[in-house]
Design a protein around this motif. Structure first.
Motif, PDB file in Angstrom:
ATOM      1  N   ILE A  41       0.832  -1.205   0.000  1.00 30.18           N
ATOM      2  CA  ILE A  41       0.000   0.000   0.000  1.00 30.18           C
ATOM      3  C   ILE A  41       0.867   1.257   0.000  1.00 30.18           C
ATOM      4  CG2 ILE A  41      -1.616   1.367   1.383  1.00 30.18           C
ATOM      5  CD1 ILE A  41      -2.853  -1.290   2.313  1.00 30.18           C
ATOM      6  N   MET A  42       1.874   1.273   0.868  1.00 29.41           N
ATOM      7  CA  MET A  42       2.713   2.464   0.976  1.00 29.41           C
ATOM      8  C   MET A  42       3.597   2.655  -0.250  1.00 29.41           C
ATOM      9  SD  MET A  42       3.814   2.470   4.993  1.00 29.41           S
ATOM     10  CE  MET A  42       2.588   2.927   6.241  1.00 29.41           C
ATOM     11  N   THR A  43       4.036   1.557  -0.849  1.00 27.96           N
ATOM     12  CA  THR A  43       4.919   1.655  -2.015  1.00 27.96           C
ATOM     13  C   THR A  43       4.163   2.108  -3.256  1.00 27.96           C
ATOM     14  OG1 THR A  43       6.364  -0.092  -1.148  1.00 27.96           O
ATOM     15  CG2 THR A  43       6.522   0.396  -3.502  1.00 27.96           C
ATOM     16  N   PHE A  44       3.015   1.490  -3.511  1.00 32.75           N
ATOM     17  CA  PHE A  44       2.293   1.765  -4.750  1.00 32.75           C
ATOM     18  C   PHE A  44       1.320   2.939  -4.626  1.00 32.75           C
ATOM     19  CE2 PHE A  44       3.475  -2.749  -5.134  1.00 32.75           C
ATOM     20  CZ  PHE A  44       4.144  -2.704  -6.349  1.00 32.75           C
ATOM     21  N   ASN A  45       0.621   3.047  -3.515  1.00 29.14           N
ATOM     22  CA  ASN A  45      -0.368   4.112  -3.349  1.00 29.14           C
ATOM     23  C   ASN A  45       0.258   5.414  -2.871  1.00 29.14           C
ATOM     24  OD1 ASN A  45      -2.018   2.013  -3.993  1.00 29.14           O
ATOM     25  ND2 ASN A  45      -3.417   2.220  -2.281  1.00 29.14           N
ATOM     26  N   PHE A  64       5.201   3.404  -9.701  1.00 27.52           N
ATOM     27  CA  PHE A  64       5.202   3.393 -11.156  1.00 27.52           C
ATOM     28  C   PHE A  64       5.112   4.794 -11.741  1.00 27.52           C
ATOM     29  CE2 PHE A  64       3.190  -0.993 -10.608  1.00 27.52           C
ATOM     30  CZ  PHE A  64       4.411  -1.633 -10.724  1.00 27.52           C
ATOM     31  N   GLU A  65       4.370   5.674 -11.067  1.00 29.33           N
ATOM     32  CA  GLU A  65       4.194   7.035 -11.584  1.00 29.33           C
ATOM     33  C   GLU A  65       5.500   7.820 -11.574  1.00 29.33           C
ATOM     34  OE1 GLU A  65       2.324   5.482  -9.536  1.00 29.33           O
ATOM     35  OE2 GLU A  65       0.229   5.635 -10.175  1.00 29.33           O
ATOM     36  N   ARG A  66       6.451   7.445 -10.719  1.00 32.12           N
ATOM     37  CA  ARG A  66       7.717   8.175 -10.635  1.00 32.12           C
ATOM     38  C   ARG A  66       8.556   8.008 -11.892  1.00 32.12           C
ATOM     39  NH1 ARG A  66      11.033   6.048  -7.502  1.00 32.12           N
ATOM     40  NH2 ARG A  66      12.252   7.838  -6.800  1.00 32.12           N
TER      41      ARG A  66
END
Length: 247
Positions: free
Chosen positions: A37-41, A46-48
């Motif tokens: 949750i903390m990594t992706f949300n 991916f947005e980086r």
């Protein structure tokens, strides 16, 4: 039987006991879910548009702040509450052997939780060309930091029969170690304390030492810091156990 052999046997027993109950499974599951949750949300991996795991590792100090004390709170508290600590101390083992075994076995479970995040590392390599040396260093730093949180938790567990009290004390003390290196704390002391004193406060921060390792530089002072924290808090816990045993 020599001391190392006894510690090895006790460590294996303690490690297996984590998986004889839901404790290890629940901890690992929560760690993986919260990491995701903390990594992706929150971290927007991916947005980086960068092939690294910084969004993953940046949240580790805050994850450990609550998860590790919750995992460690029963290590001695349960023994004291149930009275089994008296039985434990009548066995041909020393308090030092028991303390080391409890720490190492729990630290291995924390390491196992990190190993289970390997698919994330594999995904980053599939999507780009990350610096795997830096990622490996960050994993090592994360495990060392987890050990520091764990040592504090075990010490507080030795201090109180109540797991809730042990948890609250562990989180409170760990929070001070995490917070000490933040910009807000450093700025609040500027003009009040001399620069040398501020530097000492900042040097106590888990985040500062972890960030240094996570950049790919495994320096002796950073590794030594975490090992010193581990040894210091386990020693304090050992003193508490010896004192309880004597009384």
């Amino acid at each position: 039987m020599n001391q190392l052999s006894m510690i090895s046997i006790l460590t294996k027993r303690e490690f297996m006991s984590f998986f004889a109950t839901p404790i290890a499974y629940v901890f690992i599951a929560i760690f993986l879910i919260m990491s995701g949750i903390m990594t992706f949300n929150l971290g927007s991996l991916f947005e980086r548009g960068q092939a690294d795991l910084l969004p993953f590792f940046n949240f580790h100090p805050w994850l450990y702040l609550f998860l590790v004390p919750a995992f460690a709170m029963r290590s001695w508290s349960e023994e004291r509450r149930s009275g089994s600590i008296e039985l434990l101390m009548t066995l041909p083992i020393t308090a030092l052997q028991a303390m080391v075994a409890k720490f190492v076995s729990a630290w291995l479970v924390l390491g196992l939780a990190l190993v289970f995040t390997f698919p994330l590392w594999a995904t980053i390599n599939f999507l780009g060309q990350p610096d795997n040396g830096v990622i490996l260093a960050a994993y090592i730093g994360s495990w060392l930091m987890a050990g520091a949180f764990l040592a504090i938790g075990i010490c507080m567990s030795a201090l109180s029969k109540s797991q809730v009290v042990a948890f609250i004390l562990s989180v409170s003390i760990s929070f001070l170690f995490v917070l000490s290196g933040t910009e807000a704390v450093i700025n609040s002391f500027k003009g009040v304390l001399p620069t040398g004193a501020i530097d000492v406060i900042a040097s106590l921060s888990f985040i500062q030492h972890f960030d240094s390792i996570a950049k790919g530089v495994i320096a002796f002072n950073d590794v030594g810091y975490f090992l010193l924290v581990i040894v210091s808090w386990l020693t304090a816990g050992l003193v508490i156990i010896e004192d309880k045993k004597a009384s």
